[in-house]
Motif scaffolding. Structure first.
Motif, mmCIF file in Angstrom:
data_model
loop_
_atom_site.group_PDB
_atom_site.id
_atom_site.type_symbol
_atom_site.label_atom_id
_atom_site.label_comp_id
_atom_site.label_asym_id
_atom_site.label_seq_id
_atom_site.Cartn_x
_atom_site.Cartn_y
_atom_site.Cartn_z
ATOM 1 N N ALA A 191 0.851 -1.191 0.000
ATOM 2 C CA ALA A 191 0.000 0.000 0.000
ATOM 3 C C ALA A 191 0.885 1.239 0.000
ATOM 4 C CB ALA A 191 -0.888 -0.008 1.243
ATOM 5 N N HIS A 192 0.253 2.400 -0.229
ATOM 6 C CA HIS A 192 1.019 3.648 -0.157
ATOM 7 C C HIS A 192 1.555 3.834 1.266
ATOM 8 C CE1 HIS A 192 1.697 8.053 -0.023
ATOM 9 N NE2 HIS A 192 2.170 7.797 -1.225
ATOM 10 N N GLU A 193 2.751 4.407 1.352
ATOM 11 C CA GLU A 193 3.440 4.556 2.636
ATOM 12 C C GLU A 193 2.610 5.327 3.663
ATOM 13 O OE1 GLU A 193 4.722 4.948 -0.360
ATOM 14 O OE2 GLU A 193 6.630 3.855 -0.478
ATOM 15 N N SER A 194 1.715 6.200 3.211
ATOM 16 C CA SER A 194 0.899 7.010 4.122
ATOM 17 C C SER A 194 -0.120 6.178 4.884
ATOM 18 C CB SER A 194 0.142 8.074 3.318
ATOM 19 O OG SER A 194 -0.766 7.430 2.429
ATOM 20 N N GLY A 195 -0.466 5.007 4.360
ATOM 21 C CA GLY A 195 -1.551 4.220 4.959
ATOM 22 C C GLY A 195 -2.934 4.761 4.613
ATOM 23 N N LEU A 196 -3.009 5.740 3.715
ATOM 24 C CA LEU A 196 -4.316 6.328 3.369
ATOM 25 C C LEU A 196 -5.017 5.587 2.245
ATOM 26 C CD1 LEU A 196 -3.434 10.135 3.612
ATOM 27 C CD2 LEU A 196 -5.111 8.898 5.004
ATOM 28 N N ILE A 197 -4.250 4.946 1.366
ATOM 29 C CA ILE A 197 -4.870 4.143 0.304
ATOM 30 C C ILE A 197 -4.241 2.752 0.308
ATOM 31 C CG2 ILE A 197 -5.602 6.042 -1.226
ATOM 32 C CD1 ILE A 197 -3.085 5.579 -2.901
ATOM 33 N N GLY A 198 -5.034 1.787 -0.141
ATOM 34 C CA GLY A 198 -4.544 0.412 -0.153
ATOM 35 C C GLY A 198 -5.562 -0.483 -0.821
ATOM 36 N N GLU A 199 -5.354 -1.776 -0.708
ATOM 37 C CA GLU A 199 -6.263 -2.727 -1.361
ATOM 38 C C GLU A 199 -7.477 -2.959 -0.457
ATOM 39 O OE1 GLU A 199 -4.347 -6.367 -2.492
ATOM 40 O OE2 GLU A 199 -5.976 -6.887 -3.876
ATOM 41 N N ASP A 200 -8.660 -2.901 -1.061
ATOM 42 C CA ASP A 200 -9.900 -2.983 -0.285
ATOM 43 C C ASP A 200 -10.854 -3.967 -0.958
ATOM 44 O OD1 ASP A 200 -12.003 -2.450 1.429
ATOM 45 O OD2 ASP A 200 -12.603 -0.605 0.408
#
Ligand code: NAD
Ligand code: UFG
Length: 345
Positions: A191-200
């Motif tokens: 996922a993006h390093e920010s933790g704001l977007i990822g697989e859902d």
């Protein structure tokens, strides 16, 4: 460069939107939200501090595509939109062929009519089939796919290659020669390093990493490992897991390449290094700080034993290679999952 991302609210599209915006390109997104949420696009804007033009539309809707392409006039289209669940494609083959093939055909027709000639396509390592031996190189013959989803990728590659050939000819009807880049993804994870977007994923995850993540966060009891009697060091299948942000950066390079070249080119986007299922369980256990419970089950129909890339062509021609390793993959997947236990809900 102005890029139009079909399916850009989805897992890989949203990460690619971040990478494109951060590289200074403009992004518009078309999505019908069949498997995604507009929230992902809001978060892309939050991460980058930049705006995205978002259209809720179906790529197979020719009138809407003509309208959007006319308005946006993108330099390049990156076509992520598609249905992707392997098991579901066996149950619903007609729906899969209709959605995936129609989208590509409609886009090609609208591009031709609108004078847009750069196309980057989300293909899959699944087109190598069962008979090639890894590491897979782009010049290997495409194989026999084991499910309708795989065949849609196989066929779309063929359609795009044929369109490109015709588009090079004087009477092809294209205002400018068509440039097609076929990207064969291996196993996108993290996922993006920010933790704001990822697989859902909706419902029960089909794929290994989202399943492990949901076990780690307590949404599921344990992982079932599909077979430990393969001819590999620990008996479990091996895959080439690639961090989704590495993959996203590969798209930036591919789109920039498409702008300056004519022809149809295929690139593997993988790391070149395989990990086994049990290797992934151990790496994730380290990242989340506790052991992931698992049990061994039977083999899953259609699984190939081994799949990994020869990643040399993308390095040589696009100047791209994966930079993030397995520990970063698991760290970022865990960061996303632990901060968003129910995804975008
Ligand atoms: P995803 O489901 O998260 O994203 C696909 C997006 O396309 C979704 O937002 C969905 O709503 C949208 N969509 C589907 N049909 C549409 C249509 N007709 N019109 C408009 N939007 C539509 O999947 P992803 O993992 O981000 O995959 C993106 C692409 O990469 C897909 O084409 C997939 O087949 C391919 N791919 C994915 C993987 C993987 O493991 N994730 C591996 C190889 C290839
Ligand atoms: N696995 C398990 N348990 C699970 C889920 C997966 O043991 O609950 C194993 C599978 O058997 C396989 C490995 O984990 O050995 C990876 O499986 P995934 O489903 O995560 O990935 P695949 O390699 O099967 O499929 C991926 C993409 C497909 C694409 C295919 C070939 O999800 O879209 O690669 O490129 F078609």
């Amino acid at each position: 460069m102005k890029t139009l991302l079909t399916g850009g609210a989805g897992y890989i599209g949203s990460h690619t939107a971040v990478a494109l915006l951060e590289a200074g390109h403009d992004v518009a997104i078309i999505d019908n939200f069949a498997n995604s949420s507009p929230e992902a696009v809001k978060r892309v804007e939050l991460i980058t501090g930049r705006q995205v033009s978002l259209y809720e539309a179906d790529c197979a809707d020719k009138d809407r595509m003509m309208e959007i392409l006319g308005k946006e006039q993108p330099d390049c289209i990156i076509h992520f939109a598609g249905l992707k669940a392997v098991g579901e494609s066996v149950e619903l083959p007609v729906e899969y062929y209709r959605n995936n093939i129609d989208s590509t055909l409609t886009l090609l027709e609208c591009m031709k009519a609108s004078g847009i000639s750069r196309f980057v396509f989300s293909s899959s390592a699944t087109v190598y089939g069962e008979d090639n031996t890894p590491p897979f190189t782009e010049d290997m013959p495409k194989g026999v796919c084991t499910n309708p989803y795989g065949w849609t990728k196989w066929m779309q590659e063929q359609i795009l290659t044929d369109a490109q050939l015709a588009g090079c000819r004087e009477k092809g009807g294209w205002k400018a020669p068509l440039s097609v880049v076929l990207l064969r993804y291996f196993n996108p994870v993290g996922a993006h390093e920010s933790g704001l977007i990822g697989e859902d994923p909706q419902g029960i995850p089909n794929n290994l990493m989202p399943y492990i993540s949901q076990v780690a966060v307590g949404r599921r009891d344990h992982l079932t490992v599909f077979g430990d009697d393969y001819d590999t060091p620990d008996g479990t299948c091996r895959r080439d897991y690639i961090h989704v942000m590495d993959l996203a950066e590969g798209h930036v390079k591919a789109a920039e390449y498409a702008l300056g070249h004519e022809g149809a080119e295929v690139f593997n986007l993988g790391t070149g290094s395989p990990y086994s299922v049990l290797g992934m369980v151990e790496a994730f256990s380290r990242a989340c700080g506790h052991q992931i419970p698992y049990e061994i089950g039977p083999r899953r129909a259609g699984d190939v034993q081994d799949s990994w890339a020869d990643a040399g062509k993308a390095k040589r021609i696009l100047g791209w290679e994966a930079k993030r390793g397995i520990d970063e993959i698991c760290r970022d997947a865990w960061n996303w999952q632990s901060h968003n236990p129910k995804g975008y809900e």
